[in-house]
Design a protein around this motif. Structure first.
Motif, PDB file in Angstrom:
ATOM      1  N   LEU A   1      63.348-143.400  15.171  1.00  0.00           N
ATOM      2  CA  LEU A   1      62.245-142.243  15.845  1.00  0.00           C
ATOM      3  C   LEU A   1      61.856-140.646  15.027  1.00  0.00           C
ATOM      4  CD1 LEU A   1      62.878-142.135  19.680  1.00  0.00           C
ATOM      5  CD2 LEU A   1      60.994-143.071  18.023  1.00  0.00           C
ATOM      6  N   LEU A   2      62.986-140.383  14.524  1.00  0.00           N
ATOM      7  CA  LEU A   2      63.019-138.976  13.721  1.00  0.00           C
ATOM      8  C   LEU A   2      64.536-139.125  12.798  1.00  0.00           C
ATOM      9  CD1 LEU A   2      62.402-135.522  13.582  1.00  0.00           C
ATOM     10  CD2 LEU A   2      64.557-135.840  14.485  1.00  0.00           C
ATOM     11  N   LYS A   3      64.288-138.964  11.222  1.00  0.00           N
ATOM     12  CA  LYS A   3      65.157-139.281   9.722  1.00  0.00           C
ATOM     13  C   LYS A   3      65.216-137.239   9.445  1.00  0.00           C
ATOM     14  CE  LYS A   3      63.374-143.487   8.252  1.00  0.00           C
ATOM     15  NZ  LYS A   3      62.373-143.877   7.566  1.00  0.00           N
ATOM     16  N   ASP A   4      66.598-137.543   8.894  1.00  0.00           N
ATOM     17  CA  ASP A   4      66.574-136.187   8.463  1.00  0.00           C
ATOM     18  C   ASP A   4      65.490-136.367   7.089  1.00  0.00           C
ATOM     19  OD1 ASP A   4      68.198-133.700   7.025  1.00  0.00           O
ATOM     20  OD2 ASP A   4      69.426-135.617   5.966  1.00  0.00           O
ATOM     21  N   GLY A   5      66.160-134.611   7.580  1.00  0.00           N
ATOM     22  CA  GLY A   5      64.546-133.744   6.551  1.00  0.00           C
ATOM     23  C   GLY A   5      62.869-134.505   7.251  1.00  0.00           C
ATOM     24  N   GLN A   6      62.618-134.826   8.337  1.00  0.00           N
ATOM     25  CA  GLN A   6      61.509-134.680   8.903  1.00  0.00           C
ATOM     26  C   GLN A   6      61.675-133.501  10.030  1.00  0.00           C
ATOM     27  OE1 GLN A   6      60.989-138.357  11.148  1.00  0.00           O
ATOM     28  NE2 GLN A   6      59.807-139.138   9.131  1.00  0.00           N
ATOM     29  N   VAL A   7      60.739-133.144  10.323  1.00  0.00           N
ATOM     30  CA  VAL A   7      59.990-132.111  11.577  1.00  0.00           C
ATOM     31  C   VAL A   7      60.217-132.823  13.006  1.00  0.00           C
ATOM     32  CG1 VAL A   7      58.963-130.733  12.782  1.00  0.00           C
ATOM     33  CG2 VAL A   7      59.067-130.311  10.113  1.00  0.00           C
ATOM     34  N   SER A   8      60.649-132.299  13.292  1.00  0.00           N
ATOM     35  CA  SER A   8      60.540-133.443  15.046  1.00  0.00           C
ATOM     36  C   SER A   8      59.181-132.741  15.891  1.00  0.00           C
ATOM     37  CB  SER A   8      61.616-132.449  15.792  1.00  0.00           C
ATOM     38  OG  SER A   8      61.390-133.732  17.617  1.00  0.00           O
ATOM     39  N   LYS A   9      58.305-133.018  15.969  1.00  0.00           N
ATOM     40  CA  LYS A   9      57.326-132.596  16.490  1.00  0.00           C
ATOM     41  C   LYS A   9      56.684-133.866  17.736  1.00  0.00           C
ATOM     42  CE  LYS A   9      55.102-131.896  12.473  1.00  0.00           C
ATOM     43  NZ  LYS A   9      54.684-130.106  12.371  1.00  0.00           N
TER      44      LYS A   9
END
Length: 190
Positions: A39-47
């Motif tokens: 659902l989320l990767k390092d470097g992505q913004v948690s939206k």
């Protein structure tokens, strides 16, 4: 939409008026994801903030040499986000992975901010949930430093029954701060 568990969880903190319940119910999106979905990767913004209607998830970090360290497990009835990334809207340093097929309710950061603005009483719920998860994080840090490997393992089995069927032993070992070999020895003594 299946929002009863979410509304009950929030109402347990403090009753929600009908208008607020309706706003929350209309604001969430029901989503189904398969096991192993990231659902989320390092470097992505948690939206988005997610509420687990069913399923099981973990958050983990990767070292530069690719070693994984599981930082938490979450199951049915839990909220999950990358706390730093979601609240600051800056890139995450962690991954969020589903360990089972999951039904999630999601809400965007913007939607949540809108609910806080329209329903100031909901800020109390946000504060209570933030306190709950902060306390759990501090408790985990203390347990990692004060309990033996066996005691940490037993505590994990108490807080997450069935985890042995949901998570890999390497994931469990990294969460407990021990090697997989040590976990095998601890499990062998039970």
């Amino acid at each position: 939409m299946k929002t009863d568990l979410l509304i009950n969880t929030l109402s347990f903190i403090s009753p929600l008026n009908e208008r607020l319940q309706k706003r929350i119910t209309e604001g969430v999106k029901k989503e189904y994801f398969r096991k192993k979905t990231i659902l989320l990767k390092d470097g992505q913004v948690s939206k988005h903030i997610y509420f687990i209607n069913s399923g099981f998830a973990r958050a983990y970090y990767l070292t530069p040499d690719g070693k994984e360290y599981t930082s938490w497990f979450m199951g049915k009835g839990d909220l999950m986000i990358s706390v730093f990334s979601f609240y600051t809207q800056k890139p995450a340093a962690e991954y969020i992975e589903l360990l089972e097929d999951s039904e999630l309710l999601s809400m965007s950061w913007q939607q949540l901010q809108g609910i806080y603005a329209e329903h100031p009483e909901f800020n109390f719920h946000g504060r209570q949930l933030t306190e709950k998860y902060y306390i759990l994080a501090e408790e985990r840090n203390i347990l990692l430093r004060t309990l033996s490997a066996k005691e940490r393992y037993e505590r994990l089995l108490e807080t997450h029954p069935g985890i042995l069927q949901k998570a890999q032993l390497g994931q469990i070992a990294s969460y407990l701060g021990i090697s997989q070999e040590t976990l095998s020895r601890v499990r062998g003594k039970k």
